[in-house]
Design a protein around this motif. Sequence first.
Motif, PDB file in Angstrom:
ATOM      1  N   ALA A 213       0.841  -1.200   0.000  1.00 37.05           N
ATOM      2  CA  ALA A 213       0.000   0.000   0.000  1.00 37.05           C
ATOM      3  C   ALA A 213       0.875   1.249   0.000  1.00 37.05           C
ATOM      4  CB  ALA A 213      -0.930   0.003   1.205  1.00 37.05           C
ATOM      5  N   ARG A 214       1.907   1.245   0.826  1.00 35.40           N
ATOM      6  CA  ARG A 214       2.818   2.386   0.886  1.00 35.40           C
ATOM      7  C   ARG A 214       3.457   2.651  -0.485  1.00 35.40           C
ATOM      8  NH1 ARG A 214       5.546   4.813   4.975  1.00 35.40           N
ATOM      9  NH2 ARG A 214       4.830   3.231   6.451  1.00 35.40           N
ATOM     10  N   ASP A 215       3.966   1.596  -1.115  1.00 27.78           N
ATOM     11  CA  ASP A 215       4.613   1.741  -2.418  1.00 27.78           C
ATOM     12  C   ASP A 215       3.621   2.246  -3.467  1.00 27.78           C
ATOM     13  OD1 ASP A 215       6.897   0.765  -1.227  1.00 27.78           O
ATOM     14  OD2 ASP A 215       6.656  -1.277  -1.994  1.00 27.78           O
ATOM     15  N   PHE A 216       2.401   1.699  -3.450  1.00 30.88           N
ATOM     16  CA  PHE A 216       1.386   2.079  -4.440  1.00 30.88           C
ATOM     17  C   PHE A 216       1.018   3.550  -4.312  1.00 30.88           C
ATOM     18  CE2 PHE A 216      -3.012   2.757  -5.723  1.00 30.88           C
ATOM     19  CZ  PHE A 216      -3.049   2.177  -6.977  1.00 30.88           C
ATOM     20  N   TYR A 217       0.794   4.010  -3.086  1.00 28.05           N
ATOM     21  CA  TYR A 217       0.313   5.383  -2.910  1.00 28.05           C
ATOM     22  C   TYR A 217       1.430   6.419  -2.989  1.00 28.05           C
ATOM     23  CZ  TYR A 217      -4.291   3.534  -2.020  1.00 28.05           C
ATOM     24  OH  TYR A 217      -5.504   2.901  -2.179  1.00 28.05           O
ATOM     25  N   LEU A 218       2.657   6.012  -2.737  1.00 28.65           N
ATOM     26  CA  LEU A 218       3.779   6.916  -3.004  1.00 28.65           C
ATOM     27  C   LEU A 218       3.847   7.229  -4.490  1.00 28.65           C
ATOM     28  CD1 LEU A 218       6.662   5.580  -0.704  1.00 28.65           C
ATOM     29  CD2 LEU A 218       5.731   7.907  -0.720  1.00 28.65           C
ATOM     30  N   LEU A 219       3.721   6.193  -5.316  1.00 25.34           N
ATOM     31  CA  LEU A 219       3.747   6.376  -6.761  1.00 25.34           C
ATOM     32  C   LEU A 219       2.517   7.155  -7.233  1.00 25.34           C
ATOM     33  CD1 LEU A 219       5.260   5.751  -9.372  1.00 25.34           C
ATOM     34  CD2 LEU A 219       4.005   3.587  -9.520  1.00 25.34           C
ATOM     35  N   LEU A 220       1.347   6.852  -6.650  1.00 27.34           N
ATOM     36  CA  LEU A 220       0.130   7.566  -7.017  1.00 27.34           C
ATOM     37  C   LEU A 220       0.263   9.054  -6.723  1.00 27.34           C
ATOM     38  CD1 LEU A 220      -2.955   7.396  -7.831  1.00 27.34           C
ATOM     39  CD2 LEU A 220      -3.402   7.341  -5.376  1.00 27.34           C
ATOM     40  N   ALA A 221       0.810   9.405  -5.561  1.00 27.24           N
ATOM     41  CA  ALA A 221       0.978  10.816  -5.195  1.00 27.24           C
ATOM     42  C   ALA A 221       1.924  11.518  -6.166  1.00 27.24           C
ATOM     43  CB  ALA A 221       1.508  10.919  -3.765  1.00 27.24           C
ATOM     44  N   GLN A 222       3.030  10.856  -6.473  1.00 28.68           N
ATOM     45  CA  GLN A 222       4.008  11.451  -7.383  1.00 28.68           C
ATOM     46  C   GLN A 222       3.399  11.725  -8.758  1.00 28.68           C
ATOM     47  OE1 GLN A 222       7.610   9.133  -7.822  1.00 28.68           O
ATOM     48  NE2 GLN A 222       8.094  10.093  -9.789  1.00 28.68           N
ATOM     49  N   ARG A 223       2.724  10.754  -9.319  1.00 22.88           N
ATOM     50  CA  ARG A 223       2.147  10.911 -10.655  1.00 22.88           C
ATOM     51  C   ARG A 223       0.981  11.901 -10.664  1.00 22.88           C
ATOM     52  NH1 ARG A 223       2.066   4.536 -12.688  1.00 22.88           N
ATOM     53  NH2 ARG A 223       4.327   4.392 -13.090  1.00 22.88           N
ATOM     54  N   VAL A 267       1.943   9.175   3.413  1.00 24.27           N
ATOM     55  CA  VAL A 267       2.467   9.257   2.045  1.00 24.27           C
ATOM     56  C   VAL A 267       1.671  10.206   1.146  1.00 24.27           C
ATOM     57  CG1 VAL A 267       3.433   6.940   2.210  1.00 24.27           C
ATOM     58  CG2 VAL A 267       1.181   7.241   1.224  1.00 24.27           C
ATOM     59  N   LEU A 268       0.383  10.401   1.449  1.00 24.43           N
ATOM     60  CA  LEU A 268      -0.422  11.283   0.603  1.00 24.43           C
ATOM     61  C   LEU A 268      -0.498  12.702   1.146  1.00 24.43           C
ATOM     62  CD1 LEU A 268      -3.469   8.979  -0.287  1.00 24.43           C
ATOM     63  CD2 LEU A 268      -1.467   9.484  -1.705  1.00 24.43           C
ATOM     64  N   LEU A 269      -0.582  12.849   2.468  1.00 24.96           N
ATOM     65  CA  LEU A 269      -0.877  14.167   3.035  1.00 24.96           C
ATOM     66  C   LEU A 269       0.319  14.820   3.729  1.00 24.96           C
ATOM     67  CD1 LEU A 269      -4.414  13.373   4.460  1.00 24.96           C
ATOM     68  CD2 LEU A 269      -3.825  14.444   2.277  1.00 24.96           C
ATOM     69  N   LYS A 270       0.948  14.139   4.675  1.00 25.37           N
ATOM     70  CA  LYS A 270       2.026  14.783   5.424  1.00 25.37           C
ATOM     71  C   LYS A 270       3.133  15.287   4.512  1.00 25.37           C
ATOM     72  CE  LYS A 270       1.517  12.478   9.904  1.00 25.37           C
ATOM     73  NZ  LYS A 270       2.141  11.590  10.921  1.00 25.37           N
ATOM     74  N   LYS A 271       3.426  14.519   3.485  1.00 23.61           N
ATOM     75  CA  LYS A 271       4.499  14.916   2.573  1.00 23.61           C
ATOM     76  C   LYS A 271       4.096  16.092   1.687  1.00 23.61           C
ATOM     77  CE  LYS A 271       6.596  10.302   2.227  1.00 23.61           C
ATOM     78  NZ  LYS A 271       7.926  10.673   2.748  1.00 23.61           N
ATOM     79  N   ASN A 272       2.790  16.345   1.585  1.00 24.89           N
ATOM     80  CA  ASN A 272       2.317  17.364   0.646  1.00 24.89           C
ATOM     81  C   ASN A 272       1.424  18.421   1.299  1.00 24.89           C
ATOM     82  OD1 ASN A 272       3.376  15.891  -1.775  1.00 24.89           O
ATOM     83  ND2 ASN A 272       1.879  14.374  -1.120  1.00 24.89           N
ATOM     84  N   VAL A 273       1.355  18.411   2.638  1.00 28.05           N
ATOM     85  CA  VAL A 273       0.388  19.289   3.310  1.00 28.05           C
ATOM     86  C   VAL A 273       0.705  20.770   3.097  1.00 28.05           C
ATOM     87  CG1 VAL A 273       1.600  19.276   5.542  1.00 28.05           C
ATOM     88  CG2 VAL A 273      -0.876  19.642   5.456  1.00 28.05           C
ATOM     89  N   ASP A 274       1.978  21.141   3.104  1.00 27.39           N
ATOM     90  CA  ASP A 274       2.331  22.551   2.867  1.00 27.39           C
ATOM     91  C   ASP A 274       1.898  22.994   1.485  1.00 27.39           C
ATOM     92  OD1 ASP A 274       3.419  22.724   5.355  1.00 27.39           O
ATOM     93  OD2 ASP A 274       5.501  22.519   4.718  1.00 27.39           O
ATOM     94  N   LEU A 275       2.117  22.124   0.508  1.00 32.52           N
ATOM     95  CA  LEU A 275       1.729  22.444  -0.865  1.00 32.52           C
ATOM     96  C   LEU A 275       0.214  22.614  -0.971  1.00 32.52           C
ATOM     97  CD1 LEU A 275       2.494  22.728  -3.873  1.00 32.52           C
ATOM     98  CD2 LEU A 275       2.281  20.237  -4.062  1.00 32.52           C
ATOM     99  N   LEU A 276      -0.535  21.734  -0.342  1.00 31.27           N
ATOM    100  CA  LEU A 276      -1.993  21.808  -0.419  1.00 31.27           C
ATOM    101  C   LEU A 276      -2.528  23.084   0.226  1.00 31.27           C
ATOM    102  CD1 LEU A 276      -2.987  18.127   0.529  1.00 31.27           C
ATOM    103  CD2 LEU A 276      -3.147  19.188  -1.725  1.00 31.27           C
ATOM    104  N   ILE A 277      -2.009  23.422   1.405  1.00 30.81           N
ATOM    105  CA  ILE A 277      -2.562  24.541   2.175  1.00 30.81           C
ATOM    106  C   ILE A 277      -2.112  25.893   1.646  1.00 30.81           C
ATOM    107  CG2 ILE A 277      -2.497  25.654   4.459  1.00 30.81           C
ATOM    108  CD1 ILE A 277      -2.452  22.853   5.690  1.00 30.81           C
ATOM    109  N   LYS A 278      -0.851  25.986   1.174  1.00 32.40           N
ATOM    110  CA  LYS A 278      -0.279  27.291   0.836  1.00 32.40           C
ATOM    111  C   LYS A 278      -0.139  27.537  -0.662  1.00 32.40           C
ATOM    112  CE  LYS A 278       2.301  27.365   5.190  1.00 32.40           C
ATOM    113  NZ  LYS A 278       3.630  27.482   5.831  1.00 32.40           N
ATOM    114  N   SER A 279      -0.653  26.623  -1.476  1.00 35.68           N
ATOM    115  CA  SER A 279      -0.519  26.778  -2.919  1.00 35.68           C
ATOM    116  C   SER A 279      -1.091  28.118  -3.405  1.00 35.68           C
ATOM    117  CB  SER A 279      -1.249  25.629  -3.626  1.00 35.68           C
ATOM    118  OG  SER A 279      -1.386  25.889  -5.005  1.00 35.68           O
TER     119      SER A 279
END
Length: 346
Positions: A213-223, A267-279
């Motif tokens: 699951a970790r591997d799948f969603y890391l790739l999903l987030a990146q793409r 893998v989906l949120l913590k790594k991208n939370v700054d981008l989501l909130i401050k975009s």
Amino acid sequence: MDLSIEELDTIKDVDDAWTRYLKPVIDDIKAQIEQNPSTATASEKNIQLFTHIILHMCKKLKLWKEFVELALRIVMDFCNKETSEPLKSLNDESFLQVYAQCWEKFKIFANIVCSLFQSLDYNYLNATQPYENSKSLHRLKLQQKAYNIFKEKILTNKIEVIQGHILDYIDQERSGVTIDIAMMKNAVDIFITLDPTLEQFYNKLEFGFLQRARDFYLLLAQRSLEHYTLIEFMIKCENAFKLESKRIDNYMNQFTQLKIRNILDEVLLKKNVDLLIKSKESGVCILLEHDRLEDLERMFRLIKHLDNDTGVDQMAEEFEEYLRDAAYNLMYSQKHEPERHEEKSE
């Protein structure tokens, strides 16, 4: 069939009881399972027949151990003929389907046999006795003894293969392929039912499930972040949480629910939370400015599971900044409005 005391007294031993009275009932149960496992059952009349024979002979001849051995031989025979043989010539494509069906049939048969021999649990197997070289006192119930037959003869030698097939099917489902949920439920149930400690489930199946699951969603987030907008990414995150929760409900163990949630959060949120909130394109301030309340609500639903300082607090700070800017702009516009009005009058 109600046997009189006189008729019970004519039974010589366990083999005689088996041939004359017990075997026809077991043969009928096997026929029921072959026809439709889900409707197979032992009638109250047959349960009473077994109970009367066992209690009468055990009180008279002390044959408790012999009847336990008979019950386990019945289960062993079924396991050999209905499970071991069908699994020998399977190819990879059909293995898990047939394996899950065999387990379902075996479990139903074993449970019915245990109900027929239930007097052994009540009158013999509930007693305590020294267990191997341990000082503790322990004696397994008949059902667990029966399940151990399947575990030792089938699961132990195939556990890695079964695990691999289950995880491969889950990979397919995550990629959008429809799979047989009943098959998956039966296959996962093997790990849970045959090991009350759940050690095999946690250390093997669940570990692989979470890692993939970790591997799948890391790739999903990146793409997704490369090819979609942040709003579309949030929708994909929300769908991922719903699908994984449904997957747990369908065939995994409920204790896995929090673990998969934590992985998705990471893998989906913590790594991208700054981008989501401050975009600058679709962060909190932009969504507020354009009245995108539905997307704001979606963002809050996603990040509220994170630590406050990681998610909600940052979102609140952006909200406060937006209010300060809006208030300042409003005050500035009101302050200069009269000046523009006077200039127009002159």
